[in-house]
Design a protein around this motif. Structure first.
Motif, PDB file in Angstrom:
ATOM      1  N   ALA B  68       0.846  -1.208   0.000  1.00 38.61           N
ATOM      2  CA  ALA B  68       0.000   0.000   0.000  1.00 38.61           C
ATOM      3  C   ALA B  68       0.879   1.255   0.000  1.00 38.61           C
ATOM      4  N   ILE B  69       1.951   1.233   0.776  1.00 37.78           N
ATOM      5  CA  ILE B  69       2.864   2.389   0.806  1.00 37.78           C
ATOM      6  C   ILE B  69       3.515   2.565  -0.560  1.00 37.78           C
ATOM      7  N   LEU B  70       3.946   1.445  -1.130  1.00 40.02           N
ATOM      8  CA  LEU B  70       4.599   1.504  -2.445  1.00 40.02           C
ATOM      9  C   LEU B  70       3.667   2.083  -3.520  1.00 40.02           C
ATOM     10  N   LYS B  71       2.390   1.679  -3.484  1.00 42.76           N
ATOM     11  CA  LYS B  71       1.413   2.208  -4.444  1.00 42.76           C
ATOM     12  C   LYS B  71       1.358   3.721  -4.348  1.00 42.76           C
ATOM     13  N   ASN B  72       1.282   4.219  -3.121  1.00 45.31           N
ATOM     14  CA  ASN B  72       1.228   5.672  -2.931  1.00 45.31           C
ATOM     15  C   ASN B  72       2.489   6.359  -3.414  1.00 45.31           C
ATOM     16  N   LYS B  73       3.621   5.750  -3.108  1.00 43.97           N
ATOM     17  CA  LYS B  73       4.908   6.334  -3.539  1.00 43.97           C
ATOM     18  C   LYS B  73       4.965   6.427  -5.067  1.00 43.97           C
ATOM     19  N   THR B  74       4.450   5.384  -5.713  1.00 48.79           N
ATOM     20  CA  THR B  74       4.495   5.356  -7.175  1.00 48.79           C
ATOM     21  C   THR B  74       3.610   6.467  -7.759  1.00 48.79           C
ATOM     22  N   ILE B  75       2.394   6.580  -7.227  1.00 50.02           N
ATOM     23  CA  ILE B  75       1.489   7.627  -7.712  1.00 50.02           C
ATOM     24  C   ILE B  75       2.081   9.010  -7.428  1.00 50.02           C
ATOM     25  N   ASP B  76       2.657   9.169  -6.229  1.00 52.42           N
ATOM     26  CA  ASP B  76       3.315  10.454  -5.893  1.00 52.42           C
ATOM     27  C   ASP B  76       4.378  10.797  -6.916  1.00 52.42           C
ATOM     28  N   HIS B  77       5.145   9.790  -7.292  1.00 52.92           N
ATOM     29  CA  HIS B  77       6.202  10.015  -8.274  1.00 52.92           C
ATOM     30  C   HIS B  77       5.602  10.542  -9.579  1.00 52.92           C
ATOM     31  N   PHE B  78       4.544   9.866 -10.060  1.00 47.25           N
ATOM     32  CA  PHE B  78       3.960  10.272 -11.343  1.00 47.25           C
ATOM     33  C   PHE B  78       3.247  11.616 -11.233  1.00 47.25           C
ATOM     34  N   ARG B  79       2.742  11.924 -10.048  1.00 51.98           N
ATOM     35  CA  ARG B  79       2.112  13.226  -9.847  1.00 51.98           C
ATOM     36  C   ARG B  79       3.175  14.317 -10.001  1.00 51.98           C
ATOM     37  N   ARG B  80       4.342  14.086  -9.433  1.00 50.54           N
ATOM     38  CA  ARG B  80       5.449  15.049  -9.564  1.00 50.54           C
ATOM     39  C   ARG B  80       5.841  15.216 -11.026  1.00 50.54           C
ATOM     40  N   VAL B  81       5.923  14.087 -11.726  1.00 50.59           N
ATOM     41  CA  VAL B  81       6.292  14.140 -13.142  1.00 50.59           C
ATOM     42  C   VAL B  81       5.270  14.969 -13.925  1.00 50.59           C
ATOM     43  N   ALA B  82       3.974  14.760 -13.628  1.00 47.62           N
ATOM     44  CA  ALA B  82       2.913  15.496 -14.324  1.00 47.62           C
ATOM     45  C   ALA B  82       3.038  16.983 -14.055  1.00 47.62           C
ATOM     46  N   PHE B  83       3.401  17.316 -12.822  1.00 47.67           N
ATOM     47  CA  PHE B  83       3.521  18.706 -12.409  1.00 47.67           C
ATOM     48  C   PHE B  83       4.677  19.384 -13.131  1.00 47.67           C
ATOM     49  N   GLU B  84       5.756  18.649 -13.309  1.00 45.81           N
ATOM     50  CA  GLU B  84       6.941  19.220 -13.946  1.00 45.81           C
ATOM     51  C   GLU B  84       6.806  19.309 -15.462  1.00 45.81           C
TER      52      GLU B  84
END
Lengths: 85, 192
Positions: B68-84
């Motif tokens: 569950a933590i890993l899932k969140n970390k992965t989405i967080d990563h892609f959210r950052r990518v989308a933002f940049e």
């Protein structure tokens, strides 16, 4: 009558949401007469099947992939530093 | 090792790495198809789990909690990518639809026949490596939306919110992304 270009759009959308009745009828009418679009639809379904397995059973599918020993050691070192500080 | 269930719930954090490192890595790899990124996400997951260790109640298995933590970390990563990612640079270039259909909307590049057994193909590392290469080769925005939808379990409403686009736009981008990926796999794998 839908064109092949429009039908491929609908095939993709059918993976994301329920098509309207009209869209469905139009799509299947086109597919019943178009070999290329039918083939394309099958191929999209084939790819989806693979991608779904990747989502659902990553542990089985990628069983030969392992976290590298170097990374494992690095993470353990970080954990030790964290717990002893 | 088979499905370590709750019996490992009391394992010391240092032991987590040997118990769950590979499972988490395969999970992260499936969602990114990028081994380096997957390794980093696993590392972040373990460290984040360590910091919030007290919130683990032991009602689920340790493995489920870590995933569950890993899932969140992965989405967080892609959210950052989308933002940049610059919102501009919209499809236009490398639009697969232009190359595939003529003005009347008929196929120019006809879909060729594929012969492959999905059961065999799915466990072929080389195939997934090719998928990764194709993702890396299509325009950034398409690669991003494809990753969110087809590698992660994000729904289109979640994606429209994350990428700040309309629903229609989301469907169009997904259509272009899928066509681009299919074309690329067609050349690099199925008709090779």
């Amino acid at each position: 009558m839908y064109t092949c270009k429009q039908v491929t759009g609908l095939i993709s959308q059918s993976l994301d949401h329920k098509l309207s009745f009209r869209q469905k009828i139009g799509m299947y009418l086109h597919l019943s007469m178009c070999k290329l679009c039918s083939r394309h639809k099958k191929q999209m379904a084939f790819l989806k099947q693979l991608l779904d397995l990747n989502k659902k059973q990553p542990d089985t599918i990628h069983h030969s992939m392992n976290l590298s020993e170097t990374k494992k050691e690095e993470i353990k070192r970080c954990i030790r530093e964290h717990t002893h500080s | 090792m088979k499905e370590p269930g709750k019996k490992n719930n009391s394992a010391r954090p240092e032991e987590w790495v040997d118990l769950y490192g590979d499972i988490l890595f395969r999970f992260a790899y499936g969602r990114t198809l990028n081994p380096e990124l997957a390794e980093d996400l696993v590392q972040e997951t373990f460290l984040s789990a360590l910091r919030s260790k007290s919130s683990f109640k032991g009602s689920s298995s340790l493995k489920t909690w870590l995933i569950a933590i890993l899932k969140n970390k992965t989405i967080d990563h892609f959210r950052r990518v989308a933002f940049e990612q610059p919102a501009a640079g919209f499809p236009g270039d490398g639009d697969p639809i232009i190359d595939l259909f003529d003005k009347q909307g008929k196929w120019i590049t006809e879909p060729t026949r594929w012969e492959d057994d999905p059961q065999k193909l799915v466990e072929n590392d080389q195939f997934w490596h090719t998928v990764q290469n194709c993702i890396a080769g299509i325009p950034d925005r398409l690669a991003h939306i494809f990753t969110l939808r087809e590698l992660n379990e994000m729904t289109t409403p979640e994606i429209t919110e994350l990428m700040d686009i309309t629903q229609q736009n989301c469907w169009t981008l997904l259509h272009r992304a899928r066509l681009s990926m299919k074309q690329c796999l067609n050349v690099k794998w199925f008709t090779k």
